[in-house]
Scaffold this active site. Structure first.
Site, PDB file in Angstrom:
ATOM      1  N   SER A 138      16.585  80.434  14.318  1.00  0.00           N
ATOM      2  CA  SER A 138      15.900  79.744  15.314  1.00  0.00           C
ATOM      3  C   SER A 138      14.085  79.845  15.037  1.00  0.00           C
ATOM      4  CB  SER A 138      15.743  80.821  16.775  1.00  0.00           C
ATOM      5  OG  SER A 138      14.905  80.443  17.604  1.00  0.00           O
ATOM      6  N   HIS A 164      17.796  75.725  14.205  1.00  0.00           N
ATOM      7  CA  HIS A 164      17.970  76.062  15.698  1.00  0.00           C
ATOM      8  C   HIS A 164      16.660  75.751  16.362  1.00  0.00           C
ATOM      9  CE1 HIS A 164      19.981  77.699  19.134  1.00  0.00           C
ATOM     10  NE2 HIS A 164      18.795  78.257  19.316  1.00  0.00           N
ATOM     11  N   ASP A 200      14.662  75.519  20.000  1.00  0.00           N
ATOM     12  CA  ASP A 200      14.710  75.981  21.417  1.00  0.00           C
ATOM     13  C   ASP A 200      13.784  75.317  22.278  1.00  0.00           C
ATOM     14  OD1 ASP A 200      16.738  78.145  21.420  1.00  0.00           O
ATOM     15  OD2 ASP A 200      15.328  79.230  19.923  1.00  0.00           O
ATOM     16  N   MET A 236      12.583  74.377  25.966  1.00  0.00           N
ATOM     17  CA  MET A 236      12.371  75.363  27.186  1.00  0.00           C
ATOM     18  C   MET A 236      11.355  74.531  28.031  1.00  0.00           C
ATOM     19  SD  MET A 236      12.404  79.170  26.139  1.00  0.00           S
ATOM     20  CE  MET A 236      13.219  80.065  24.744  1.00  0.00           C
ATOM     21  N   HIS A 257      18.926  73.324  21.145  1.00  0.00           N
ATOM     22  CA  HIS A 257      19.115  74.297  22.340  1.00  0.00           C
ATOM     23  C   HIS A 257      18.251  73.971  23.571  1.00  0.00           C
ATOM     24  CE1 HIS A 257      19.876  78.662  24.036  1.00  0.00           C
ATOM     25  NE2 HIS A 257      20.410  77.512  24.858  1.00  0.00           N
ATOM     26  N   MET A 303      17.121  74.514  26.923  1.00  0.00           N
ATOM     27  CA  MET A 303      16.948  75.347  28.166  1.00  0.00           C
ATOM     28  C   MET A 303      16.239  74.818  29.354  1.00  0.00           C
ATOM     29  SD  MET A 303      16.757  78.762  25.816  1.00  0.00           S
ATOM     30  CE  MET A 303      16.241  77.791  24.318  1.00  0.00           C
ATOM     31  N   MET A 332      25.454  83.006  25.209  1.00  0.00           N
ATOM     32  CA  MET A 332      24.295  83.560  25.205  1.00  0.00           C
ATOM     33  C   MET A 332      24.346  85.131  25.188  1.00  0.00           C
ATOM     34  SD  MET A 332      21.768  81.356  24.599  1.00  0.00           S
ATOM     35  CE  MET A 332      20.344  82.715  24.653  1.00  0.00           C
ATOM     36  N   GLY A 369      15.324  82.423  27.114  1.00  0.00           N
ATOM     37  CA  GLY A 369      14.024  82.438  27.305  1.00  0.00           C
ATOM     38  C   GLY A 369      12.870  83.106  26.292  1.00  0.00           C
ATOM     39  N   PHE A 370      13.352  83.931  25.537  1.00  0.00           N
ATOM     40  CA  PHE A 370      12.692  84.535  24.614  1.00  0.00           C
ATOM     41  C   PHE A 370      13.146  85.102  23.415  1.00  0.00           C
ATOM     42  CE2 PHE A 370      10.786  85.065  28.805  1.00  0.00           C
ATOM     43  CZ  PHE A 370       9.540  84.648  28.497  1.00  0.00           C
ATOM     44  N   GLY A 415      13.481  87.830  20.224  1.00  0.00           N
ATOM     45  CA  GLY A 415      13.074  89.387  20.070  1.00  0.00           C
ATOM     46  C   GLY A 415      13.841  90.355  21.027  1.00  0.00           C
ATOM     47  N   ASP A 423      23.701  83.553  20.182  1.00  0.00           N
ATOM     48  CA  ASP A 423      22.415  83.440  20.246  1.00  0.00           C
ATOM     49  C   ASP A 423      21.610  84.500  21.165  1.00  0.00           C
ATOM     50  OD1 ASP A 423      19.882  82.340  20.355  1.00  0.00           O
ATOM     51  OD2 ASP A 423      20.169  80.595  21.314  1.00  0.00           O
ATOM     52  N   GLY A 424      21.114  85.230  20.493  1.00  0.00           N
ATOM     53  CA  GLY A 424      20.301  86.134  20.868  1.00  0.00           C
ATOM     54  C   GLY A 424      20.607  87.609  20.627  1.00  0.00           C
ATOM     55  N   GLY A 425      19.460  88.292  20.059  1.00  0.00           N
ATOM     56  CA  GLY A 425      19.661  89.561  19.607  1.00  0.00           C
ATOM     57  C   GLY A 425      20.743  89.517  18.413  1.00  0.00           C
ATOM     58  N   GLY A 445      16.780  84.447  15.508  1.00  0.00           N
ATOM     59  CA  GLY A 445      15.082  84.072  15.280  1.00  0.00           C
ATOM     60  C   GLY A 445      14.543  85.356  14.699  1.00  0.00           C
ATOM     61  N   SER A 446      14.512  86.336  15.447  1.00  0.00           N
ATOM     62  CA  SER A 446      13.475  87.620  14.712  1.00  0.00           C
ATOM     63  C   SER A 446      14.171  88.004  13.471  1.00  0.00           C
ATOM     64  CB  SER A 446      13.306  88.620  15.660  1.00  0.00           C
ATOM     65  OG  SER A 446      14.191  88.826  16.630  1.00  0.00           O
TER      66      SER A 446
END
Ligand code: DX5
Ligand code: ZN
Length: 223
Positions: free
Chosen positions: A10, A34, A36, A38, A67, A69, A138, A143-144, A146, A174-176, A196-197
Site C-alpha cells: 500500500s 495498492h 487507497d 479515501m 481500494h 473507501m 479488512m 482509514g489509516f 499503521g 488489508d490492515g496490520g 503498508g507499513s
C-alpha cells in the site's frame, strides 16, 4: 486453479511527494501496487482521487489495485477501471447495487473486488461471490495505515475461504499485515496480502515484499 501468494504494497505508507520513486522501489518484486482512495466521508481520512491514480498508472508497470473507501462507489468506481486500474475494490457497506457495480467494473476490463469492514459479516454476500474476482476482508478499521491487526477477523477469513470453494476468486486481507501476522492470514485462507507499513516502513521495501511472500507462500493453497 492453483493459488499463489501475492503481495500488494500500500502506497499509503510511502512518500506521497515522490510516488514514482516509491513505486520503482517495489517494481519487479511486488505483484500489485495498492492505492487507497479515501473521501473523508466513508472513512475519517482524505487521500487521493482519480487524477493521482492516473499519474500512478503512467509511472509504474505494476498492475494497480485500487481500494475505494468512498461513499457512492456506484457513481465513482467505474472511472478507475476506465482509467486502467487492473483491480477496483468497492466497499459493500457503501454500494447501493453491488452486483450491477461489479458487472460494470468487469465490463471496463478490471477485476471486480468487494471489501468488508471487520464487523461486516460475509454471510449476506455469499450469493454475490461469482460476480466478483476478489473479496477483501479488512483486518483493521479502514482509514489509516499503521494500525494493529484485528485477529477477530480470522474466523471470517476461514468461513469465506470455505464458501469460495472452487470459485476463481482471490481473498485479500488489508490492515496490520506484517511478518508477525501474515502466516495466520495465509493459514486461514487469504492469498493476496496488502501491506503498508510492513513494506514502506522498512529500509528496503523490496526485501520486505520478498520476506512477506516467503512466509505466506508455503501456507497458501493448503486451507
Ligand atoms: C487502511 C488501508 C490500508 C493501509 C494498510 O484503511 O486500506 O491499505 O494502508 O496499512 P498497514 O499495512 O500499515 O496496516
Ligand atoms: Zn487498502
Amino acid at each position: 486453479m492453483p493459488r499463489r501468494a501475492q503481495i500488494s504494497p500500500s502506497i499509503l505508507s510511502a512518500d506521497f511527494a515522490r510516488l514514482a520513486d516509491e513505486l520503482a522501489r517495489i517494481d519487479g518484486t511486488a505483484d500489485w501496487a495498492h492505492v487507497d482512495i479515501m473521501d473523508n466521508h466513508f472513512v475519517p481520512n482524505l487521500t487521493l482521487g482519480l487524477p493521482v491514480v492516473e499519474a500512478v498508472l503512467k509511472s509504474t508497470l505494476l498492475p494497480v489495485d485500487c481500494h475505494l473507501m468512498i461513499e457512492d462507489p456506484d457513481r465513482w468506481a467505474p472511472a478507475y477501471a476506465e482509467a486502467g486500474a487492473a483491480s477496483v475494490t468497492f466497499h459493500a457497506e457503501a454500494a447501493a447495487a453491488p452486483v450491477r457495480l461489479a458487472r460494470a467494473l468487469r465490463k471496463q476490463g478490471a477485476r471486480a473486488g468487494m471489501a468488508l469492514k471487520p464487523a461486516t459479516p460475509v454471510e449476506p454476500y455469499l450469493d454475490l461471490l461469482p460476480e466478483l474476482d476478489m473479496l477483501l476482508l479488512m483486518t483493521v478499521e479502514p482509514g489509516f495505515s499503521g494500525q494493529s491487526f484485528l485477529d477477530v477477523v480470522l474466523p471470517k477469513i476461514r468461513r469465506a475461504r470455505a464458501a469460495i470453494g472452487d470459485l476463481d476468486l482471490w481473498l485479500q486481507v488489508d490492515g496490520g499485515v506484517s511478518a508477525d501476522t501474515i502466516e495466520a492470514c495465509a493459514e486461514a485462507g487469504a492469498d493476496v496480502f496488502v501491506a503498508g507499513s510492513a513494506v514502506y516502513g522498512k529500509d528496503d521495501p523490496a526485501a520486505a515484499v520478498e520476506a512477506l511472500r516467503a512466509l505466506a507462500a508455503p501456507l497458501v493453497g493448503r486451507s
